[in-house]
Design a protein around this motif. Structure first.
Motif, short mmCIF file in Angstrom:
data_model
loop_
_atom_site.label_atom_id
_atom_site.label_comp_id
_atom_site.label_asym_id
_atom_site.label_seq_id
_atom_site.Cartn_x
_atom_site.Cartn_y
_atom_site.Cartn_z
N LEU A 100 0.82 -1.21 0.00
CA LEU A 100 0.00 0.00 0.00
C LEU A 100 0.86 1.27 0.00
O LEU A 100 0.37 2.35 -0.35
CB LEU A 100 -0.94 0.00 1.20
CG LEU A 100 -2.07 -1.04 1.14
CD1 LEU A 100 -2.91 -1.01 2.40
CD2 LEU A 100 -2.95 -0.82 -0.09
N ARG A 101 2.10 1.15 0.37
CA ARG A 101 3.02 2.29 0.30
C ARG A 101 3.74 2.34 -1.06
O ARG A 101 4.58 3.20 -1.29
CB ARG A 101 4.04 2.21 1.42
CG ARG A 101 3.46 2.45 2.81
CD ARG A 101 4.55 2.52 3.87
NE ARG A 101 4.02 2.64 5.20
CZ ARG A 101 3.61 3.78 5.77
NH1 ARG A 101 3.67 4.91 5.07
NH2 ARG A 101 3.15 3.81 7.01
N GLY A 102 3.44 1.40 -1.93
CA GLY A 102 4.05 1.40 -3.24
C GLY A 102 5.42 0.76 -3.29
O GLY A 102 6.14 0.91 -4.29
N ARG A 103 5.80 0.06 -2.24
CA ARG A 103 7.12 -0.59 -2.19
C ARG A 103 6.96 -2.05 -2.62
O ARG A 103 6.84 -2.96 -1.80
CB ARG A 103 7.68 -0.48 -0.77
CG ARG A 103 7.85 0.97 -0.32
CD ARG A 103 8.14 1.08 1.17
NE ARG A 103 8.21 2.48 1.59
CZ ARG A 103 8.19 2.87 2.87
NH1 ARG A 103 8.11 1.97 3.84
NH2 ARG A 103 8.25 4.17 3.16
N VAL A 104 6.95 -2.24 -3.90
CA VAL A 104 6.62 -3.54 -4.46
C VAL A 104 7.65 -4.60 -4.08
O VAL A 104 7.30 -5.73 -3.71
CB VAL A 104 6.51 -3.43 -6.00
CG1 VAL A 104 6.33 -4.81 -6.61
CG2 VAL A 104 5.35 -2.53 -6.37
N ARG A 105 8.91 -4.25 -4.15
CA ARG A 105 9.94 -5.24 -3.84
C ARG A 105 9.83 -5.70 -2.40
O ARG A 105 9.88 -6.91 -2.12
CB ARG A 105 11.33 -4.65 -4.09
CG ARG A 105 12.46 -5.62 -3.79
CD ARG A 105 13.82 -4.99 -4.01
NE ARG A 105 13.98 -4.50 -5.38
CZ ARG A 105 15.07 -3.91 -5.82
NH1 ARG A 105 16.10 -3.70 -5.01
NH2 ARG A 105 15.14 -3.51 -7.08
#
Length: 485
Positions: free
Chosen positions: A178-183
Protein backbone atom coordinates in the motif's frame (compact mmCIF):
# COMPACT_ATOMS: atom_id res chain seq x y z
CA UNK A 1 -8.83 -1.03 -8.56
CA UNK A 2 -5.48 0.51 -7.90
CA UNK A 3 -3.78 0.17 -4.60
CA UNK A 4 -2.85 3.78 -4.10
CA UNK A 5 0.73 4.23 -2.94
CA UNK A 6 1.62 6.75 -0.29
CA UNK A 7 2.87 10.08 -1.61
CA UNK A 8 5.71 12.01 0.03
CA UNK A 9 4.96 13.10 3.57
CA UNK A 10 3.57 16.60 4.23
CA UNK A 11 6.13 19.38 4.07
CA UNK A 12 6.52 22.44 6.24
CA UNK A 13 4.01 24.39 4.15
CA UNK A 14 1.25 22.46 5.86
CA UNK A 15 2.32 23.95 9.19
CA UNK A 16 5.11 22.74 11.45
CA UNK A 17 2.92 21.90 14.44
CA UNK A 18 0.54 19.45 12.66
CA UNK A 19 3.50 17.83 10.96
CA UNK A 20 5.36 17.36 14.24
CA UNK A 21 2.20 16.07 15.89
CA UNK A 22 1.67 13.51 13.14
CA UNK A 23 5.28 12.41 13.19
CA UNK A 24 5.13 11.99 16.96
CA UNK A 25 1.92 9.97 16.68
CA UNK A 26 3.24 7.66 13.98
CA UNK A 27 6.42 7.03 15.98
CA UNK A 28 4.88 6.51 19.43
CA UNK A 29 1.33 5.25 18.96
CA UNK A 30 1.91 2.07 16.90
CA UNK A 31 4.49 0.61 19.35
CA UNK A 32 2.14 1.49 22.21
CA UNK A 33 -0.73 -0.36 20.52
CA UNK A 34 1.58 -3.32 19.90
CA UNK A 35 2.70 -3.29 23.54
CA UNK A 36 -0.88 -3.29 24.80
CA UNK A 37 -1.79 -6.22 22.54
CA UNK A 38 1.37 -8.21 23.30
CA UNK A 39 0.91 -7.76 27.04
CA UNK A 40 -2.73 -8.75 26.77
CA UNK A 41 -2.01 -11.91 24.81
CA UNK A 42 1.00 -12.75 26.98
CA UNK A 43 -0.96 -12.32 30.20
CA UNK A 44 -3.73 -14.47 28.76
CA UNK A 45 -1.09 -17.16 28.28
CA UNK A 46 0.06 -16.71 31.88
CA UNK A 47 -3.52 -17.20 33.06
CA UNK A 48 -3.84 -20.38 31.02
CA UNK A 49 -0.53 -21.69 32.32
CA UNK A 50 -1.48 -21.01 35.96
CA UNK A 51 -4.96 -22.47 35.54
CA UNK A 52 -3.73 -25.65 33.79
CA UNK A 53 -5.82 -24.74 30.75
CA UNK A 54 -4.86 -26.90 27.77
CA UNK A 55 -7.39 -26.45 24.93
CA UNK A 56 -5.47 -28.72 22.56
CA UNK A 57 -2.27 -30.71 22.20
CA UNK A 58 -0.67 -28.05 19.98
CA UNK A 59 1.34 -26.42 22.75
CA UNK A 60 2.84 -29.78 23.70
CA UNK A 61 3.67 -30.55 20.08
CA UNK A 62 5.37 -27.22 19.39
CA UNK A 63 7.18 -27.30 22.72
CA UNK A 64 8.64 -30.64 21.66
CA UNK A 65 9.60 -29.14 18.29
CA UNK A 66 11.30 -26.16 19.96
CA UNK A 67 13.21 -28.55 22.23
CA UNK A 68 14.46 -30.47 19.19
CA UNK A 69 15.52 -27.35 17.30
CA UNK A 70 17.12 -26.04 20.47
CA UNK A 71 19.33 -29.13 20.61
CA UNK A 72 20.10 -28.99 16.85
CA UNK A 73 17.90 -32.02 16.16
CA UNK A 74 15.28 -32.74 13.54
CA UNK A 75 11.74 -31.98 14.79
CA UNK A 76 10.83 -35.55 15.73
CA UNK A 77 7.69 -35.25 17.86
CA UNK A 78 6.58 -38.50 19.57
CA UNK A 79 3.38 -36.77 20.70
CA UNK A 80 2.26 -37.15 17.07
CA UNK A 81 3.56 -40.72 16.86
CA UNK A 82 6.77 -42.76 16.88
CA UNK A 83 9.40 -41.10 14.71
CA UNK A 84 6.95 -38.41 13.55
CA UNK A 85 8.81 -35.58 11.84
CA UNK A 86 6.69 -32.49 12.29
CA UNK A 87 7.93 -31.18 8.95
CA UNK A 88 5.98 -34.10 7.47
CA UNK A 89 2.81 -32.87 9.18
CA UNK A 90 2.82 -29.23 8.11
CA UNK A 91 5.55 -27.39 6.24
CA UNK A 92 6.83 -24.75 8.68
CA UNK A 93 10.64 -24.50 8.52
CA UNK A 94 10.36 -20.95 9.87
CA UNK A 95 9.84 -22.51 13.30
CA UNK A 96 13.59 -23.13 13.51
CA UNK A 97 13.55 -19.56 14.86
CA UNK A 98 12.18 -21.03 18.10
CA UNK A 99 15.61 -22.51 18.88
CA UNK A 100 16.97 -19.31 20.47
CA UNK A 101 13.75 -19.01 22.46
CA UNK A 102 14.36 -22.49 23.84
CA UNK A 103 17.95 -21.65 24.76
CA UNK A 104 16.76 -18.70 26.83
CA UNK A 105 13.59 -20.21 28.32
CA UNK A 106 13.04 -23.97 27.83
CA UNK A 107 9.32 -24.04 28.56
CA UNK A 108 5.99 -24.12 26.80
CA UNK A 109 5.24 -20.81 28.52
CA UNK A 110 7.98 -19.24 26.39
CA UNK A 111 6.06 -20.17 23.25
CA UNK A 112 2.96 -18.43 24.58
CA UNK A 113 4.93 -15.22 25.06
CA UNK A 114 6.60 -15.62 21.67
CA UNK A 115 3.21 -15.81 20.00
CA UNK A 116 2.00 -12.81 22.00
CA UNK A 117 4.93 -10.72 20.79
CA UNK A 118 4.43 -11.80 17.18
CA UNK A 119 0.71 -11.02 17.19
CA UNK A 120 1.14 -7.75 19.05
CA UNK A 121 4.12 -6.64 16.98
CA UNK A 122 2.22 -7.18 13.75
CA UNK A 123 0.11 -4.13 14.66
CA UNK A 124 3.03 -1.70 14.24
CA UNK A 125 3.17 -1.49 10.41
CA UNK A 126 -0.61 -1.49 10.03
CA UNK A 127 -1.21 1.14 12.74
CA UNK A 128 1.54 3.36 11.32
CA UNK A 129 0.04 3.15 7.83
CA UNK A 130 -3.41 3.89 9.26
CA UNK A 131 -2.16 7.04 11.02
CA UNK A 132 -0.34 8.20 7.89
CA UNK A 133 -3.41 7.73 5.72
CA UNK A 134 -6.26 8.65 8.06
CA UNK A 135 -4.78 10.92 10.71
CA UNK A 136 -3.93 10.32 14.36
CA UNK A 137 -7.30 9.54 15.95
CA UNK A 138 -8.93 7.45 13.20
CA UNK A 139 -5.59 5.75 12.49
CA UNK A 140 -5.21 4.84 16.15
CA UNK A 141 -8.71 3.40 16.22
CA UNK A 142 -7.97 1.27 13.16
CA UNK A 143 -4.74 0.10 14.79
CA UNK A 144 -6.67 -0.94 17.89
CA UNK A 145 -9.35 -2.63 15.78
CA UNK A 146 -6.61 -4.79 14.31
CA UNK A 147 -4.49 -5.43 17.40
CA UNK A 148 -7.50 -6.55 19.45
CA UNK A 149 -9.35 -8.19 16.57
CA UNK A 150 -11.37 -11.32 17.21
CA UNK A 151 -9.16 -13.44 14.97
CA UNK A 152 -5.98 -12.64 16.88
CA UNK A 153 -7.72 -13.13 20.22
CA UNK A 154 -9.04 -16.51 19.14
CA UNK A 155 -5.56 -17.59 18.06
CA UNK A 156 -4.04 -16.56 21.39
CA UNK A 157 -6.75 -18.43 23.30
CA UNK A 158 -5.94 -21.79 21.69
CA UNK A 159 -2.23 -21.31 22.41
CA UNK A 160 0.77 -21.56 20.13
CA UNK A 161 0.52 -22.32 16.43
CA UNK A 162 2.90 -21.73 13.54
CA UNK A 163 0.47 -19.24 12.01
CA UNK A 164 1.76 -16.69 14.55
CA UNK A 165 4.82 -16.19 12.34
CA UNK A 166 2.69 -15.62 9.26
CA UNK A 167 0.63 -12.77 10.74
CA UNK A 168 3.46 -10.17 11.00
CA UNK A 169 4.91 -11.26 7.65
CA UNK A 170 1.61 -10.60 5.91
CA UNK A 171 1.12 -7.32 7.78
CA UNK A 172 4.56 -6.13 6.65
CA UNK A 173 3.93 -7.25 3.08
CA UNK A 174 0.56 -5.57 2.72
CA UNK A 175 1.64 -2.29 4.26
CA UNK A 176 4.65 -2.22 1.95
CA UNK A 177 2.35 -2.81 -1.01
CA UNK A 178 0.00 0.00 0.00
CA UNK A 179 3.02 2.29 0.30
CA UNK A 180 4.05 1.40 -3.24
CA UNK A 181 7.12 -0.59 -2.19
CA UNK A 182 6.62 -3.54 -4.46
CA UNK A 183 9.94 -5.24 -3.84
CA UNK A 184 9.52 -5.15 -0.06
CA UNK A 185 5.94 -6.41 -0.40
CA UNK A 186 7.13 -9.36 -2.50
CA UNK A 187 10.01 -10.25 -0.19
CA UNK A 188 7.96 -10.16 2.99
CA UNK A 189 5.09 -11.99 1.32
CA UNK A 190 7.36 -14.59 -0.25
CA UNK A 191 8.53 -15.69 3.20
CA UNK A 192 4.99 -16.92 3.95
CA UNK A 193 5.73 -20.17 2.12
CA UNK A 194 7.97 -21.08 5.07
CA UNK A 195 5.09 -20.80 7.55
CA UNK A 196 2.57 -23.35 6.26
CA UNK A 197 2.03 -25.17 3.01
CA UNK A 198 -1.37 -23.69 2.14
CA UNK A 199 0.01 -20.15 2.38
CA UNK A 200 1.73 -20.75 -0.94
CA UNK A 201 -1.70 -20.15 -2.47
CA UNK A 202 -2.06 -16.92 -0.51
CA UNK A 203 1.32 -15.85 -1.90
CA UNK A 204 0.05 -16.75 -5.36
CA UNK A 205 -2.91 -14.43 -4.91
CA UNK A 206 -0.69 -11.67 -3.53
CA UNK A 207 1.53 -11.92 -6.58
CA UNK A 208 -1.47 -11.66 -8.89
CA UNK A 209 -2.71 -8.58 -7.03
CA UNK A 210 0.71 -6.94 -7.44
CA UNK A 211 0.71 -7.80 -11.14
CA UNK A 212 -2.84 -6.42 -11.50
CA UNK A 213 -1.69 -3.21 -9.82
CA UNK A 214 1.05 -2.88 -12.43
CA UNK A 215 -1.57 -2.87 -15.19
CA UNK A 216 -3.69 -0.14 -13.59
CA UNK A 217 -0.91 2.17 -12.49
CA UNK A 218 1.55 3.84 -14.79
CA UNK A 219 4.23 4.30 -12.14
CA UNK A 220 6.56 1.32 -11.70
CA UNK A 221 4.55 -0.76 -14.18
CA UNK A 222 7.46 -2.98 -15.25
CA UNK A 223 8.69 -3.49 -11.69
CA UNK A 224 5.23 -4.43 -10.46
CA UNK A 225 4.65 -6.92 -13.26
CA UNK A 226 8.07 -8.50 -12.72
CA UNK A 227 7.72 -8.89 -8.96
CA UNK A 228 4.03 -9.78 -9.09
CA UNK A 229 4.28 -12.60 -11.60
CA UNK A 230 7.49 -13.84 -10.01
CA UNK A 231 5.86 -13.92 -6.59
CA UNK A 232 2.81 -15.72 -7.96
CA UNK A 233 5.02 -18.40 -9.51
CA UNK A 234 7.03 -18.67 -6.29
CA UNK A 235 3.90 -19.22 -4.20
CA UNK A 236 2.40 -21.81 -6.54
CA UNK A 237 5.70 -23.69 -6.84
CA UNK A 238 6.16 -23.92 -3.08
CA UNK A 239 2.56 -25.00 -2.56
CA UNK A 240 3.00 -27.87 -5.00
CA UNK A 241 6.48 -28.77 -3.76
CA UNK A 242 5.66 -28.69 -0.06
CA UNK A 243 2.23 -30.35 -0.27
CA UNK A 244 2.92 -33.08 -2.80
CA UNK A 245 6.65 -33.73 -2.42
CA UNK A 246 8.21 -32.60 0.87
CA UNK A 247 5.38 -33.43 3.25
CA UNK A 248 4.78 -36.97 1.93
CA UNK A 249 8.54 -37.54 1.85
CA UNK A 250 8.95 -36.65 5.54
CA UNK A 251 5.64 -38.11 6.71
CA UNK A 252 5.92 -41.49 8.45
CA UNK A 253 2.95 -42.74 6.42
CA UNK A 254 4.32 -41.34 3.16
CA UNK A 255 1.34 -39.10 2.47
CA UNK A 256 -0.16 -35.68 3.08
CA UNK A 257 -2.22 -36.20 6.21
CA UNK A 258 -4.96 -33.64 5.57
CA UNK A 259 -6.28 -34.56 2.15
CA UNK A 260 -8.99 -36.60 3.82
CA UNK A 261 -10.24 -33.51 5.65
CA UNK A 262 -11.54 -31.97 2.43
CA UNK A 263 -15.17 -32.57 1.50
CA UNK A 264 -17.33 -31.55 -1.41
CA UNK A 265 -17.39 -28.07 -2.88
CA UNK A 266 -21.18 -28.31 -2.59
CA UNK A 267 -20.83 -28.14 1.18
CA UNK A 268 -19.03 -24.80 1.12
CA UNK A 269 -22.16 -22.78 1.89
CA UNK A 270 -23.38 -24.70 4.92
CA UNK A 271 -23.69 -24.60 7.89
CA UNK A 272 -24.54 -21.00 8.78
CA UNK A 273 -21.43 -20.61 10.93
CA UNK A 274 -19.42 -20.23 7.70
CA UNK A 275 -21.48 -17.23 6.70
CA UNK A 276 -21.02 -15.80 10.17
CA UNK A 277 -17.25 -15.87 9.67
CA UNK A 278 -17.59 -14.16 6.28
CA UNK A 279 -19.74 -11.39 7.74
CA UNK A 280 -17.35 -10.93 10.64
CA UNK A 281 -14.45 -10.60 8.21
CA UNK A 282 -16.26 -8.05 6.06
CA UNK A 283 -17.24 -6.11 9.16
CA UNK A 284 -13.59 -5.95 10.26
CA UNK A 285 -12.87 -4.41 6.85
CA UNK A 286 -15.61 -1.85 7.57
CA UNK A 287 -17.66 -3.33 4.71
CA UNK A 288 -15.98 -0.78 2.40
CA UNK A 289 -13.09 -3.24 2.12
CA UNK A 290 -15.18 -4.95 -0.54
CA UNK A 291 -13.78 -2.30 -2.91
CA UNK A 292 -10.23 -3.57 -2.46
CA UNK A 293 -8.65 -6.31 -4.59
CA UNK A 294 -6.75 -7.38 -1.49
CA UNK A 295 -9.82 -9.37 -0.46
CA UNK A 296 -8.88 -12.09 -2.93
CA UNK A 297 -6.09 -13.05 -0.51
CA UNK A 298 -8.66 -14.61 1.85
CA UNK A 299 -10.00 -16.99 -0.80
CA UNK A 300 -7.42 -19.82 -0.43
CA UNK A 301 -7.82 -19.96 3.34
CA UNK A 302 -11.61 -19.81 3.23
CA UNK A 303 -11.67 -22.39 0.43
CA UNK A 304 -9.90 -25.14 2.36
CA UNK A 305 -11.70 -24.22 5.58
CA UNK A 306 -15.20 -24.20 4.11
CA UNK A 307 -14.71 -27.36 2.06
CA UNK A 308 -13.20 -29.05 5.10
CA UNK A 309 -15.03 -31.69 7.07
CA UNK A 310 -13.62 -30.60 10.45
CA UNK A 311 -16.07 -28.41 12.34
CA UNK A 312 -13.29 -26.37 13.97
CA UNK A 313 -12.44 -25.03 10.51
CA UNK A 314 -15.82 -23.33 10.13
CA UNK A 315 -15.99 -21.24 13.29
CA UNK A 316 -14.20 -18.09 14.42
CA UNK A 317 -13.05 -19.42 17.78
CA UNK A 318 -9.80 -21.14 16.70
CA UNK A 319 -6.60 -19.88 15.12
CA UNK A 320 -7.68 -20.31 11.51
CA UNK A 321 -8.78 -16.69 11.02
CA UNK A 322 -5.64 -15.05 12.44
CA UNK A 323 -3.87 -14.89 9.07
CA UNK A 324 -6.91 -13.10 7.60
CA UNK A 325 -6.84 -10.20 10.08
CA UNK A 326 -4.03 -8.22 8.34
CA UNK A 327 -5.79 -8.70 5.00
CA UNK A 328 -9.06 -7.21 6.22
CA UNK A 329 -7.45 -4.18 7.84
CA UNK A 330 -5.26 -3.58 4.78
CA UNK A 331 -8.38 -3.80 2.59
CA UNK A 332 -10.09 -1.25 4.85
CA UNK A 333 -7.16 1.16 4.53
CA UNK A 334 -6.98 0.62 0.78
CA UNK A 335 -10.66 1.42 0.37
CA UNK A 336 -10.60 4.48 2.65
CA UNK A 337 -7.78 6.00 0.64
CA UNK A 338 -5.28 8.63 1.67
CA UNK A 339 -6.25 11.90 3.36
CA UNK A 340 -3.20 13.59 1.81
CA UNK A 341 -4.32 13.01 -1.77
CA UNK A 342 -8.07 12.77 -1.30
CA UNK A 343 -8.09 9.74 -3.56
CA UNK A 344 -8.77 6.02 -3.24
CA UNK A 345 -8.62 3.21 -5.76
CA UNK A 346 -11.33 1.12 -7.34
CA UNK A 347 -11.55 -2.00 -9.54
CA UNK A 348 -11.75 -0.04 -12.78
CA UNK A 349 -8.09 0.94 -12.79
CA UNK A 350 -8.84 4.64 -12.31
CA UNK A 351 -8.37 6.57 -9.13
CA UNK A 352 -11.66 7.30 -7.34
CA UNK A 353 -12.65 10.01 -4.90
CA UNK A 354 -11.87 9.17 -1.30
CA UNK A 355 -14.98 8.23 0.72
CA UNK A 356 -16.50 11.08 2.70
CA UNK A 357 -16.01 11.67 6.41
CA UNK A 358 -19.32 10.02 7.32
CA UNK A 359 -18.51 6.88 5.36
CA UNK A 360 -15.01 6.75 6.83
CA UNK A 361 -16.37 7.13 10.35
CA UNK A 362 -18.98 4.45 9.81
CA UNK A 363 -16.44 2.06 8.33
CA UNK A 364 -14.04 2.47 11.24
CA UNK A 365 -16.94 2.13 13.68
CA UNK A 366 -18.06 -1.12 12.09
CA UNK A 367 -14.49 -2.43 12.17
CA UNK A 368 -14.30 -1.75 15.90
CA UNK A 369 -17.82 -2.94 16.61
CA UNK A 370 -17.42 -6.47 15.24
CA UNK A 371 -14.92 -7.25 17.99
CA UNK A 372 -16.59 -5.17 20.70
CA UNK A 373 -20.02 -6.75 20.22
CA UNK A 374 -18.63 -10.20 20.98
CA UNK A 375 -18.36 -8.92 24.54
CA UNK A 376 -17.67 -11.49 27.20
CA UNK A 377 -16.98 -14.20 24.62
CA UNK A 378 -13.61 -12.64 23.84
CA UNK A 379 -10.61 -14.26 25.55
CA UNK A 380 -8.86 -10.99 26.49
CA UNK A 381 -11.74 -10.05 28.77
CA UNK A 382 -10.41 -12.66 31.20
CA UNK A 383 -7.24 -10.63 31.64
CA UNK A 384 -9.38 -7.90 33.22
CA UNK A 385 -11.30 -10.25 35.50
CA UNK A 386 -9.69 -10.60 38.97
CA UNK A 387 -11.28 -14.02 39.42
CA UNK A 388 -9.45 -15.31 36.35
CA UNK A 389 -6.11 -14.60 38.02
CA UNK A 390 -6.65 -17.11 40.80
CA UNK A 391 -4.13 -19.91 40.53
CA UNK A 392 -5.61 -23.35 39.98
CA UNK A 393 -5.90 -25.13 43.34
CA UNK A 394 -4.65 -28.22 41.49
CA UNK A 395 -1.38 -26.61 40.41
CA UNK A 396 0.68 -27.83 43.42
CA UNK A 397 -0.60 -31.37 42.86
CA UNK A 398 0.30 -31.09 39.17
CA UNK A 399 3.84 -30.02 40.03
CA UNK A 400 4.20 -32.92 42.47
CA UNK A 401 3.04 -35.32 39.78
CA UNK A 402 5.70 -33.97 37.42
CA UNK A 403 8.32 -34.29 40.15
CA UNK A 404 7.34 -37.95 40.53
CA UNK A 405 8.47 -38.66 36.95
CA UNK A 406 12.11 -39.77 36.70
CA UNK A 407 14.02 -37.25 34.62
CA UNK A 408 14.75 -38.21 31.02
CA UNK A 409 12.31 -41.12 30.88
CA UNK A 410 9.69 -41.90 28.26
CA UNK A 411 6.37 -40.64 29.61
CA UNK A 412 2.88 -41.13 28.22
CA UNK A 413 0.71 -38.19 29.29
CA UNK A 414 -2.80 -36.96 28.63
CA UNK A 415 -3.55 -33.41 27.53
CA UNK A 416 -3.32 -31.43 30.77
CA UNK A 417 0.40 -31.66 31.57
CA UNK A 418 1.59 -32.62 28.09
CA UNK A 419 3.52 -29.39 27.41
CA UNK A 420 4.83 -29.10 30.99
CA UNK A 421 6.35 -32.57 30.86
CA UNK A 422 8.29 -31.98 27.62
CA UNK A 423 11.40 -30.12 28.88
CA UNK A 424 12.59 -32.94 31.17
CA UNK A 425 11.09 -36.02 29.53
CA UNK A 426 10.56 -37.88 26.26
CA UNK A 427 6.80 -37.41 26.00
CA UNK A 428 4.15 -39.19 24.00
CA UNK A 429 0.38 -38.90 24.12
CA UNK A 430 -1.51 -41.62 25.99
CA UNK A 431 -4.11 -41.74 23.21
CA UNK A 432 -1.55 -41.77 20.40
CA UNK A 433 -0.46 -44.54 18.02
CA UNK A 434 2.93 -45.02 19.70
CA UNK A 435 4.41 -48.51 19.91
CA UNK A 436 7.04 -47.59 22.48
CA UNK A 437 6.47 -48.79 26.03
CA UNK A 438 6.69 -45.75 28.33
CA UNK A 439 8.52 -45.87 31.63
CA UNK A 440 5.70 -43.90 33.29
CA UNK A 441 2.11 -42.93 32.60
CA UNK A 442 0.75 -39.56 33.75
CA UNK A 443 -3.04 -39.28 34.00
CA UNK A 444 -5.21 -36.32 34.93
CA UNK A 445 -8.56 -37.77 35.88
CA UNK A 446 -10.22 -34.45 34.96
CA UNK A 447 -8.64 -34.10 31.50
CA UNK A 448 -11.18 -33.60 28.72
CA UNK A 449 -9.23 -35.99 26.51
CA UNK A 450 -10.68 -38.88 28.56
CA UNK A 451 -14.22 -37.79 27.61
CA UNK A 452 -15.28 -38.06 31.24
CA UNK A 453 -14.18 -41.68 31.59
CA UNK A 454 -10.61 -41.82 32.94
CA UNK A 455 -9.22 -45.22 33.97
CA UNK A 456 -10.29 -46.16 37.49
CA UNK A 457 -7.06 -48.10 37.95
CA UNK A 458 -4.23 -46.38 36.09
CA UNK A 459 -1.70 -49.16 36.74
CA UNK A 460 -4.07 -51.82 35.38
CA UNK A 461 -4.96 -49.64 32.40
CA UNK A 462 -1.27 -49.08 31.60
CA UNK A 463 -0.59 -52.82 31.86
CA UNK A 464 -3.41 -53.55 29.44
CA UNK A 465 -2.29 -50.79 27.10
CA UNK A 466 1.46 -51.47 27.03
CA UNK A 467 1.87 -55.05 28.24
CA UNK A 468 4.19 -54.20 31.15
CA UNK A 469 3.63 -54.15 34.87
CA UNK A 470 3.07 -50.72 36.39
CA UNK A 471 2.55 -49.51 39.93
CA UNK A 472 1.20 -46.19 41.15
CA UNK A 473 3.96 -43.94 42.49
CA UNK A 474 1.90 -40.78 43.01
CA UNK A 475 -1.82 -40.14 43.43
CA UNK A 476 -2.60 -36.57 44.38
CA UNK A 477 -5.32 -34.11 43.45
CA UNK A 478 -6.59 -36.17 40.56
CA UNK A 479 -3.12 -36.60 39.03
CA UNK A 480 -1.96 -40.19 38.97
CA UNK A 481 1.54 -41.38 38.04
CA UNK A 482 2.16 -45.06 37.38
CA UNK A 483 5.66 -46.30 36.52
CA UNK A 484 7.04 -49.66 35.43
CA UNK A 485 8.11 -51.84 38.30
Amino acid sequence: MTLAADPPRPVAAAGPRPVRSLLTARVLVPPLIALIAALGYGLLGVQQWRSLDAPSWDLGIFTQLAKDYGTFSAPIVPIKGDGANLLGDHFHPILVLLAPVWWVWPSGAALLWTQALLLGGSAIPLARLAIDRLGTLPGTLVGLAYALSWGLQAAAAVQFHEIAFGVPLLALSLTALLRGRVRAAALWGGALVLVKEDLGLTVLMLGLVIAWRSHTEERSRAEGRHWGLGLAAWGLAWFVLSTFVILPLLNVAGRYDYTGNLGSVFDVFTPASKWQVVLMLLALAGMVGLRSPLLVLVLPTLAWRFTGTVEFYWDWTWHYSAILMPVMIAALLDALGDRRTGRAGDWTGTSAARPGAVVRGLAIGVSLAVTATLGGALPLVDVLRPSAWQESPRLPAAERALDALPEGTVVASDITLLARAVPDHDVQWVHGPNQRVPQCVLVDEQAFSWSGAPPSDVAAWAHEQYGSTYSVTSDDGGFVVACRS
